[in-house]
Design an enzyme around this catalytic site. Sequence first.
Site, short mmCIF file in Angstrom:
data_model
loop_
_atom_site.label_atom_id
_atom_site.label_comp_id
_atom_site.label_asym_id
_atom_site.label_seq_id
_atom_site.Cartn_x
_atom_site.Cartn_y
_atom_site.Cartn_z
N LYS A 43 81.85 -111.62 -28.37
CA LYS A 43 81.08 -111.56 -29.49
C LYS A 43 81.95 -112.24 -30.81
O LYS A 43 83.22 -112.57 -30.31
CB LYS A 43 81.03 -110.00 -29.91
CG LYS A 43 82.28 -109.30 -30.08
CD LYS A 43 81.96 -107.90 -29.91
CE LYS A 43 83.29 -107.05 -29.89
NZ LYS A 43 83.65 -106.22 -30.96
N ARG A 147 80.76 -93.77 -33.57
CA ARG A 147 80.25 -95.04 -33.91
C ARG A 147 78.78 -94.99 -33.67
O ARG A 147 77.98 -94.69 -34.75
CB ARG A 147 81.09 -96.35 -33.45
CG ARG A 147 80.74 -97.44 -34.02
CD ARG A 147 81.51 -98.59 -33.87
NE ARG A 147 81.62 -99.04 -32.56
CZ ARG A 147 82.34 -99.87 -32.02
NH1 ARG A 147 83.27 -100.41 -32.65
NH2 ARG A 147 82.31 -100.50 -30.76
N HIS A 176 82.97 -95.80 -25.58
CA HIS A 176 83.85 -96.56 -26.21
C HIS A 176 85.17 -95.79 -26.53
O HIS A 176 84.71 -94.56 -27.07
CB HIS A 176 83.31 -97.39 -27.31
CG HIS A 176 84.18 -98.71 -27.78
ND1 HIS A 176 84.52 -99.71 -26.97
CD2 HIS A 176 84.68 -98.78 -28.74
CE1 HIS A 176 85.37 -100.38 -27.64
NE2 HIS A 176 85.42 -99.92 -28.61
N ARG A 232 85.27 -103.83 -19.95
CA ARG A 232 84.87 -104.93 -21.24
C ARG A 232 85.87 -105.28 -22.14
O ARG A 232 85.89 -105.22 -23.25
CB ARG A 232 83.71 -104.05 -22.23
CG ARG A 232 82.64 -103.11 -21.23
CD ARG A 232 81.76 -102.49 -22.27
NE ARG A 232 82.31 -101.81 -23.32
CZ ARG A 232 82.32 -100.43 -23.37
NH1 ARG A 232 81.85 -99.95 -22.08
NH2 ARG A 232 82.82 -99.84 -24.06
N TYR A 277 98.93 -119.05 -58.09
CA TYR A 277 98.41 -118.16 -59.04
C TYR A 277 99.16 -116.79 -59.43
O TYR A 277 99.69 -116.17 -58.42
CB TYR A 277 96.94 -117.40 -58.14
CG TYR A 277 95.94 -118.56 -58.36
CD1 TYR A 277 95.66 -119.24 -59.60
CD2 TYR A 277 95.47 -119.19 -57.24
CE1 TYR A 277 94.52 -120.33 -59.41
CE2 TYR A 277 94.59 -119.92 -57.09
CZ TYR A 277 93.90 -120.71 -58.12
OH TYR A 277 93.11 -121.81 -58.12
N CYS A 325 95.76 -119.65 -51.65
CA CYS A 325 94.75 -120.02 -52.33
C CYS A 325 93.57 -120.33 -51.63
O CYS A 325 93.69 -120.07 -50.14
CB CYS A 325 94.98 -121.35 -53.04
SG CYS A 325 96.41 -121.36 -54.29
N ASP A 327 91.89 -122.89 -50.63
CA ASP A 327 92.11 -123.94 -49.60
C ASP A 327 93.65 -124.46 -49.38
O ASP A 327 93.64 -125.45 -48.46
CB ASP A 327 91.36 -125.26 -50.29
CG ASP A 327 90.10 -124.75 -50.82
OD1 ASP A 327 89.27 -124.47 -50.08
OD2 ASP A 327 90.17 -125.13 -52.07
#
Length: 394
Positions: A43, A147, A176, A232, A277, A325, A327
Amino acid sequence: MPTPDPLDAAAPVATIDLDAIAANAARLRTRLHGGADLLAAVKADAYGHGLLPVARTLAATGVRWFGVATPHEVRTLRDGGVAGRILVFGPLPAPALPPLLPRGVDLSVATTDDVAAVADAAAPLRAAGELREDVPLHVAIDTGMGRIGPPPDGVAAVARAAADLEGVRLEGVWTHFARADEADPAPTDAQHAAYLAALDALAADGLTPTLAHAANSAATLAHPATHHDLVRPGIALYGHAPAPDLADAAADLTPALTLDAPVTFVKDVPAGTAVSYGHAWTAPRATRIATVRLGYADGYPRAASNLGDAHLPGGGAARVVGRVCMDQLMLDVGDADLEPGDRVTLLAGAGPAGAATLAARLGTIPYELLARVGPRVVRRYRGGGSPSSGDAPG
Ligand SMILES: Cc1ncc(COP(=O)(O)O)c(C=O)c1O
Protein backbone atom coordinates in the site's frame (compact mmCIF):
# COMPACT_ATOMS: atom_id res chain seq x y z
CA MET A 1 16.52 0.69 -19.98
CA PRO A 2 14.88 4.09 -20.70
CA THR A 3 17.15 7.02 -21.65
CA PRO A 4 17.74 9.21 -18.59
CA ASP A 5 15.83 12.50 -18.75
CA PRO A 6 18.28 15.44 -18.65
CA LEU A 7 15.76 17.36 -16.54
CA ASP A 8 16.33 14.84 -13.75
CA ALA A 9 19.68 16.51 -13.06
CA ALA A 10 17.59 19.23 -11.37
CA ALA A 11 15.41 16.84 -9.40
CA PRO A 12 15.61 14.98 -6.15
CA VAL A 13 15.98 11.29 -6.97
CA ALA A 14 14.91 8.29 -4.91
CA THR A 15 17.04 5.32 -5.85
CA ILE A 16 15.28 2.08 -5.02
CA ASP A 17 17.23 -1.14 -4.83
CA LEU A 18 14.75 -3.81 -5.93
CA ASP A 19 17.27 -6.57 -5.24
CA ALA A 20 17.40 -5.41 -1.62
CA ILE A 21 13.61 -5.72 -1.39
CA ALA A 22 13.74 -9.22 -2.90
CA ALA A 23 16.52 -10.17 -0.48
CA ASN A 24 14.56 -8.78 2.48
CA ALA A 25 11.57 -10.89 1.45
CA ALA A 26 13.80 -13.95 1.23
CA ARG A 27 15.26 -13.26 4.69
CA LEU A 28 11.81 -12.84 6.18
CA ARG A 29 10.70 -16.09 4.58
CA THR A 30 13.47 -17.98 6.35
CA ARG A 31 11.95 -16.93 9.66
CA LEU A 32 8.38 -17.95 8.96
CA HIS A 33 6.91 -20.34 11.43
CA GLY A 34 4.68 -23.30 10.73
CA GLY A 35 4.49 -22.98 6.95
CA ALA A 36 3.13 -19.44 6.85
CA ASP A 37 3.09 -17.68 3.48
CA LEU A 38 4.08 -14.06 2.93
CA LEU A 39 1.71 -11.24 1.99
CA ALA A 40 3.65 -8.13 0.99
CA ALA A 41 2.11 -4.86 2.18
CA VAL A 42 2.55 -2.66 -0.91
CA LYS A 43 0.00 0.00 0.00
CA ALA A 44 0.91 3.68 -0.19
CA ASP A 45 2.96 3.20 -3.36
CA ALA A 46 4.87 0.42 -1.61
CA TYR A 47 5.72 2.80 1.24
CA GLY A 48 7.01 5.31 -1.31
CA HIS A 49 9.15 2.77 -3.18
CA GLY A 50 6.84 2.43 -6.21
CA LEU A 51 3.87 0.07 -6.25
CA LEU A 52 4.37 -1.68 -9.58
CA PRO A 53 8.16 -2.12 -9.63
CA VAL A 54 8.06 -3.47 -6.08
CA ALA A 55 5.09 -5.78 -6.65
CA ARG A 56 6.53 -7.10 -9.92
CA THR A 57 9.88 -7.75 -8.27
CA LEU A 58 8.28 -9.58 -5.37
CA ALA A 59 5.98 -11.54 -7.66
CA ALA A 60 9.04 -12.69 -9.62
CA THR A 61 10.52 -14.03 -6.36
CA GLY A 62 7.37 -16.06 -5.69
CA VAL A 63 5.33 -13.69 -3.51
CA ARG A 64 1.71 -14.57 -4.19
CA TRP A 65 -0.13 -12.12 -1.92
CA PHE A 66 -0.21 -8.34 -1.86
CA GLY A 67 -1.86 -6.01 0.65
CA VAL A 68 -3.22 -2.59 -0.31
CA ALA A 69 -5.37 0.12 1.22
CA THR A 70 -7.32 1.51 -1.73
CA PRO A 71 -9.24 0.31 -4.78
CA HIS A 72 -6.96 2.47 -6.94
CA GLU A 73 -4.02 0.39 -5.78
CA VAL A 74 -5.86 -2.78 -6.84
CA ARG A 75 -6.50 -1.28 -10.26
CA THR A 76 -2.89 -0.18 -10.66
CA LEU A 77 -1.64 -3.66 -9.79
CA ARG A 78 -4.05 -5.41 -12.15
CA ASP A 79 -3.46 -2.91 -14.99
CA GLY A 80 0.25 -3.49 -14.43
CA GLY A 81 -0.15 -7.22 -14.91
CA VAL A 82 0.29 -8.33 -11.30
CA ALA A 83 -1.60 -11.59 -11.10
CA GLY A 84 -1.32 -12.59 -7.43
CA ARG A 85 -3.96 -12.34 -4.75
CA ILE A 86 -4.61 -8.77 -3.59
CA LEU A 87 -6.15 -8.12 -0.18
CA VAL A 88 -7.62 -4.69 0.57
CA PHE A 89 -6.98 -4.00 4.26
CA GLY A 90 -10.25 -2.16 4.94
CA PRO A 91 -13.89 -2.28 3.91
CA LEU A 92 -14.77 -0.46 0.68
CA PRO A 93 -17.86 1.63 -0.05
CA ALA A 94 -20.49 0.02 -2.29
CA PRO A 95 -19.82 2.16 -5.41
CA ALA A 96 -16.21 0.95 -5.55
CA LEU A 97 -17.20 -2.72 -5.68
CA PRO A 98 -18.67 -3.36 -9.17
CA PRO A 99 -15.61 -2.16 -11.11
CA LEU A 100 -13.26 -3.96 -8.74
CA LEU A 101 -14.75 -7.42 -8.24
CA PRO A 102 -14.17 -8.66 -11.81
CA ARG A 103 -10.49 -7.73 -11.47
CA GLY A 104 -10.08 -10.38 -8.73
CA VAL A 105 -9.68 -9.08 -5.21
CA ASP A 106 -9.84 -10.30 -1.61
CA LEU A 107 -11.84 -7.90 0.53
CA SER A 108 -11.76 -7.12 4.23
CA VAL A 109 -15.12 -6.84 5.92
CA ALA A 110 -15.95 -5.53 9.37
CA THR A 111 -19.77 -5.63 9.55
CA THR A 112 -22.64 -7.70 8.20
CA ASP A 113 -23.52 -4.65 6.08
CA ASP A 114 -20.07 -4.84 4.47
CA VAL A 115 -20.70 -8.49 3.62
CA ALA A 116 -24.16 -7.75 2.24
CA ALA A 117 -22.78 -4.91 0.09
CA VAL A 118 -20.25 -7.26 -1.53
CA ALA A 119 -22.90 -9.94 -2.05
CA ASP A 120 -25.23 -7.33 -3.63
CA ALA A 121 -22.47 -6.13 -5.94
CA ALA A 122 -21.50 -9.68 -6.86
CA ALA A 123 -25.01 -10.87 -7.83
CA PRO A 124 -25.45 -8.94 -11.12
CA LEU A 125 -21.83 -9.60 -12.06
CA ARG A 126 -22.38 -13.33 -11.56
CA ALA A 127 -25.57 -13.18 -13.62
CA ALA A 128 -23.71 -11.37 -16.42
CA GLY A 129 -20.89 -13.91 -16.35
CA GLU A 130 -18.35 -11.27 -15.33
CA LEU A 131 -17.55 -12.96 -12.04
CA ARG A 132 -16.91 -16.68 -11.97
CA GLU A 133 -15.93 -17.24 -8.34
CA ASP A 134 -17.35 -16.24 -5.00
CA VAL A 135 -15.64 -13.11 -3.67
CA PRO A 136 -13.16 -14.10 -0.92
CA LEU A 137 -13.86 -12.15 2.26
CA HIS A 138 -11.53 -11.67 5.23
CA VAL A 139 -13.31 -10.71 8.44
CA ALA A 140 -11.34 -8.23 10.54
CA ILE A 141 -11.54 -8.70 14.32
CA ASP A 142 -10.64 -5.88 16.68
CA THR A 143 -8.61 -7.60 19.39
CA GLY A 144 -7.13 -4.33 20.64
CA MET A 145 -6.06 -2.15 17.71
CA GLY A 146 -9.21 -0.05 17.98
CA ARG A 147 -9.40 0.54 14.24
CA ILE A 148 -11.78 -1.73 12.31
CA GLY A 149 -13.80 -4.84 12.99
CA PRO A 150 -16.11 -6.14 15.66
CA PRO A 151 -14.72 -7.21 19.02
CA PRO A 152 -14.17 -10.98 19.29
CA ASP A 153 -17.70 -11.63 20.58
CA GLY A 154 -19.18 -9.88 17.54
CA VAL A 155 -17.26 -11.69 14.86
CA ALA A 156 -19.54 -14.72 14.51
CA ALA A 157 -22.36 -12.73 12.89
CA VAL A 158 -20.04 -11.24 10.27
CA ALA A 159 -18.33 -14.57 9.58
CA ARG A 160 -21.72 -16.31 9.35
CA ALA A 161 -22.89 -13.79 6.76
CA ALA A 162 -19.68 -14.26 4.78
CA ALA A 163 -20.12 -18.04 4.88
CA ASP A 164 -23.82 -18.05 4.02
CA LEU A 165 -24.56 -15.25 1.55
CA GLU A 166 -24.54 -15.99 -2.17
CA GLY A 167 -21.61 -14.71 -4.19
CA VAL A 168 -19.14 -14.44 -1.31
CA ARG A 169 -17.12 -16.87 0.79
CA LEU A 170 -15.43 -16.82 4.19
CA GLU A 171 -11.76 -16.87 3.21
CA GLY A 172 -9.95 -15.29 6.12
CA VAL A 173 -10.26 -14.04 9.66
CA TRP A 174 -7.61 -11.54 10.63
CA THR A 175 -6.52 -9.09 13.28
CA HIS A 176 -3.89 -6.38 13.58
CA PHE A 177 -1.50 -5.75 16.46
CA ALA A 178 -1.24 -2.34 18.09
CA ARG A 179 1.96 -2.85 20.09
CA ALA A 180 3.95 -5.68 18.51
CA ASP A 181 6.88 -3.29 17.98
CA GLU A 182 7.38 -2.77 21.72
CA ALA A 183 9.84 -4.64 23.91
CA ASP A 184 7.09 -5.84 26.24
CA PRO A 185 5.35 -8.82 24.59
CA ALA A 186 2.37 -8.76 26.98
CA PRO A 187 -0.01 -6.52 24.94
CA THR A 188 0.60 -8.57 21.79
CA ASP A 189 0.25 -11.84 23.67
CA ALA A 190 -3.10 -10.60 25.03
CA GLN A 191 -4.32 -9.59 21.56
CA HIS A 192 -3.18 -12.91 20.15
CA ALA A 193 -4.94 -14.85 22.92
CA ALA A 194 -8.16 -12.97 22.12
CA TYR A 195 -7.69 -13.77 18.43
CA LEU A 196 -7.14 -17.49 19.11
CA ALA A 197 -10.21 -17.60 21.35
CA ALA A 198 -12.27 -15.98 18.58
CA LEU A 199 -11.02 -18.54 16.03
CA ASP A 200 -11.93 -21.35 18.45
CA ALA A 201 -15.39 -19.92 19.00
CA LEU A 202 -15.94 -19.66 15.24
CA ALA A 203 -14.78 -23.24 14.75
CA ALA A 204 -17.24 -24.37 17.42
CA ASP A 205 -19.94 -22.73 15.28
CA GLY A 206 -18.72 -24.57 12.20
CA LEU A 207 -17.07 -21.46 10.76
CA THR A 208 -13.53 -22.28 9.69
CA PRO A 209 -11.79 -19.73 7.49
CA THR A 210 -9.18 -20.98 5.07
CA LEU A 211 -6.68 -18.38 6.24
CA ALA A 212 -5.85 -16.95 9.66
CA HIS A 213 -3.51 -13.96 9.61
CA ALA A 214 -2.33 -11.39 12.09
CA ALA A 215 1.38 -10.56 11.90
CA ASN A 216 2.73 -7.24 10.66
CA SER A 217 6.52 -6.76 10.36
CA ALA A 218 6.99 -6.47 14.11
CA ALA A 219 5.12 -9.68 14.84
CA THR A 220 6.83 -11.40 11.91
CA LEU A 221 10.18 -10.53 13.49
CA ALA A 222 9.35 -10.96 17.16
CA HIS A 223 6.23 -13.12 17.64
CA PRO A 224 6.52 -16.34 15.60
CA ALA A 225 3.47 -17.88 17.27
CA THR A 226 1.34 -15.27 15.46
CA HIS A 227 2.41 -16.28 11.96
CA HIS A 228 -0.52 -18.63 11.23
CA ASP A 229 -1.23 -19.01 7.47
CA LEU A 230 0.02 -15.60 6.27
CA VAL A 231 2.20 -12.84 7.62
CA ARG A 232 1.67 -9.29 6.35
CA PRO A 233 4.97 -7.39 6.60
CA GLY A 234 5.43 -3.97 5.09
CA ILE A 235 8.25 -1.90 6.57
CA ALA A 236 10.58 -4.89 7.01
CA LEU A 237 10.41 -5.62 3.28
CA TYR A 238 11.72 -2.12 2.67
CA GLY A 239 14.60 -2.82 5.03
CA HIS A 240 13.64 -0.96 8.18
CA ALA A 241 12.92 -2.03 11.72
CA PRO A 242 9.35 -1.21 12.73
CA ALA A 243 10.72 0.46 15.87
CA PRO A 244 14.10 0.99 17.57
CA ASP A 245 13.38 -1.94 19.95
CA LEU A 246 13.47 -4.26 16.92
CA ALA A 247 16.67 -2.89 15.39
CA ASP A 248 18.60 -6.06 16.24
CA ALA A 249 15.88 -8.36 14.88
CA ALA A 250 15.94 -6.34 11.63
CA ALA A 251 19.73 -6.08 11.42
CA ASP A 252 19.95 -8.43 8.42
CA LEU A 253 17.49 -6.36 6.36
CA THR A 254 18.74 -3.76 3.89
CA PRO A 255 17.10 -0.35 3.52
CA ALA A 256 16.05 -0.10 -0.11
CA LEU A 257 15.52 3.61 -0.70
CA THR A 258 18.07 6.42 -0.79
CA LEU A 259 17.10 10.00 -1.56
CA ASP A 260 19.57 12.39 -3.08
CA ALA A 261 19.12 15.96 -4.25
CA PRO A 262 21.20 18.53 -6.11
CA VAL A 263 22.95 21.50 -4.59
CA THR A 264 21.81 24.62 -6.47
CA PHE A 265 23.75 27.41 -4.76
CA VAL A 266 26.70 27.77 -2.38
CA LYS A 267 27.71 30.83 -0.39
CA ASP A 268 30.16 31.76 2.36
CA VAL A 269 28.50 33.73 5.12
CA PRO A 270 29.80 35.62 8.15
CA ALA A 271 28.74 34.80 11.72
CA GLY A 272 25.31 36.24 12.46
CA THR A 273 23.79 35.52 9.03
CA ALA A 274 20.16 34.39 9.38
CA VAL A 275 18.79 31.69 7.10
CA SER A 276 15.31 30.97 5.71
CA TYR A 277 11.78 31.83 6.82
CA GLY A 278 11.41 33.21 10.31
CA HIS A 279 15.19 33.42 10.68
CA ALA A 280 14.95 30.30 12.81
CA TRP A 281 18.72 29.77 12.46
CA THR A 282 21.59 32.24 12.64
CA ALA A 283 25.14 31.26 11.75
CA PRO A 284 27.12 30.99 15.02
CA ARG A 285 30.39 31.39 13.08
CA ALA A 286 31.55 32.11 9.57
CA THR A 287 30.52 29.12 7.49
CA ARG A 288 29.40 27.87 4.09
CA ILE A 289 25.74 27.37 3.27
CA ALA A 290 24.60 25.05 0.49
CA THR A 291 21.07 25.36 -0.88
CA VAL A 292 19.55 22.05 -1.98
CA ARG A 293 16.61 21.42 -4.36
CA LEU A 294 14.51 19.45 -1.92
CA GLY A 295 11.63 20.68 0.18
CA TYR A 296 8.53 19.69 2.01
CA ALA A 297 6.56 19.45 -1.25
CA ASP A 298 8.89 16.57 -2.11
CA GLY A 299 8.15 14.91 1.21
CA TYR A 300 11.15 16.08 3.19
CA PRO A 301 9.46 17.20 6.40
CA ARG A 302 9.38 20.86 7.40
CA ALA A 303 9.67 19.56 10.96
CA ALA A 304 13.28 18.62 10.04
CA SER A 305 14.20 22.33 10.10
CA ASN A 306 17.40 22.60 12.19
CA LEU A 307 17.16 18.83 12.90
CA GLY A 308 17.85 16.85 9.72
CA ASP A 309 21.24 15.83 8.38
CA ALA A 310 22.51 15.20 4.86
CA HIS A 311 25.48 13.10 3.82
CA LEU A 312 27.91 15.12 1.72
CA PRO A 313 29.52 13.69 -1.42
CA GLY A 314 33.01 14.01 0.07
CA GLY A 315 32.00 12.23 3.28
CA GLY A 316 30.66 13.60 6.54
CA ALA A 317 27.26 15.03 7.35
CA ALA A 318 25.83 18.54 7.34
CA ARG A 319 22.90 19.88 9.31
CA VAL A 320 19.73 21.26 7.73
CA VAL A 321 19.68 24.85 8.98
CA GLY A 322 16.75 27.23 9.04
CA ARG A 323 13.27 26.25 7.98
CA VAL A 324 12.78 23.70 5.23
CA CYS A 325 10.98 25.51 2.37
CA MET A 326 8.48 24.03 -0.08
CA ASP A 327 11.14 23.27 -2.71
CA GLN A 328 14.49 23.99 -1.07
CA LEU A 329 16.46 23.57 2.10
CA MET A 330 19.77 24.89 3.34
CA LEU A 331 22.72 22.99 4.82
CA ASP A 332 25.53 24.30 7.02
CA VAL A 333 28.39 22.53 5.27
CA GLY A 334 31.19 24.20 7.26
CA ASP A 335 34.28 24.27 5.07
CA ALA A 336 33.24 21.37 2.83
CA ASP A 337 34.07 21.86 -0.81
CA LEU A 338 30.72 21.79 -2.55
CA GLU A 339 29.47 23.31 -5.74
CA PRO A 340 26.16 23.53 -7.59
CA GLY A 341 25.34 20.22 -9.23
CA ASP A 342 26.85 18.13 -6.44
CA ARG A 343 24.33 15.83 -4.86
CA VAL A 344 23.73 15.29 -1.17
CA THR A 345 22.05 12.23 0.31
CA LEU A 346 19.14 12.17 2.73
CA LEU A 347 16.92 9.40 4.05
CA ALA A 348 19.68 6.91 3.39
CA GLY A 349 19.71 3.60 5.18
CA ALA A 350 21.89 4.22 8.18
CA GLY A 351 23.87 7.00 9.82
CA PRO A 352 22.90 10.53 10.76
CA ALA A 353 20.87 11.10 7.58
CA GLY A 354 19.11 7.75 7.82
CA ALA A 355 15.33 7.53 7.86
CA ALA A 356 15.40 5.87 11.28
CA THR A 357 17.63 8.59 12.76
CA LEU A 358 15.54 11.41 11.36
CA ALA A 359 12.32 9.70 12.41
CA ALA A 360 13.58 9.39 15.98
CA ARG A 361 14.58 13.07 16.03
CA LEU A 362 11.18 14.13 14.73
CA GLY A 363 9.17 11.84 17.00
CA THR A 364 7.83 9.88 14.04
CA ILE A 365 8.54 6.57 12.31
CA PRO A 366 10.47 5.71 9.14
CA TYR A 367 7.17 4.63 7.57
CA GLU A 368 5.97 8.23 7.46
CA LEU A 369 9.19 9.60 5.99
CA LEU A 370 9.29 6.95 3.26
CA ALA A 371 5.60 7.02 2.38
CA ARG A 372 5.76 10.79 1.98
CA VAL A 373 8.53 10.81 -0.62
CA GLY A 374 6.45 12.72 -3.11
CA PRO A 375 5.49 12.47 -6.77
CA ARG A 376 8.00 15.18 -7.81
CA VAL A 377 10.83 12.91 -6.72
CA VAL A 378 12.16 10.86 -9.64
CA ARG A 379 12.28 7.13 -8.86
CA ARG A 380 15.31 5.32 -10.20
CA TYR A 381 15.33 1.55 -9.94
CA ARG A 382 18.27 -0.79 -9.54
CA GLY A 383 18.11 -4.54 -9.88
CA GLY A 384 14.89 -6.45 -9.94
CA GLY A 385 15.68 -7.74 -13.40
CA SER A 386 12.45 -6.27 -14.72
CA PRO A 387 11.74 -3.84 -17.55
CA SER A 388 10.64 -1.35 -14.90
CA SER A 389 14.28 -0.81 -13.92
CA GLY A 390 15.50 2.62 -14.88
CA ASP A 391 14.08 6.10 -14.36
CA ALA A 392 10.43 6.61 -13.63
CA PRO A 393 8.51 9.63 -12.47
CA GLY A 394 7.31 9.22 -8.91
C1 LIG B 1 -3.67 -4.52 8.11
C2 LIG B 1 -2.22 -4.30 7.96
N1 LIG B 1 -1.41 -5.35 7.85
C3 LIG B 1 -0.08 -5.20 7.69
C4 LIG B 1 0.50 -3.96 7.67
C5 LIG B 1 1.99 -3.84 7.52
O1 LIG B 1 2.54 -3.23 8.66
P1 LIG B 1 4.12 -3.09 8.85
O2 LIG B 1 4.56 -2.13 7.80
O3 LIG B 1 4.28 -2.57 10.22
O4 LIG B 1 4.69 -4.44 8.65
C6 LIG B 1 -0.32 -2.84 7.80
C7 LIG B 1 0.29 -1.50 7.80
O5 LIG B 1 -0.01 -0.67 8.57
C8 LIG B 1 -1.70 -3.01 7.96
O6 LIG B 1 -2.52 -1.97 8.08
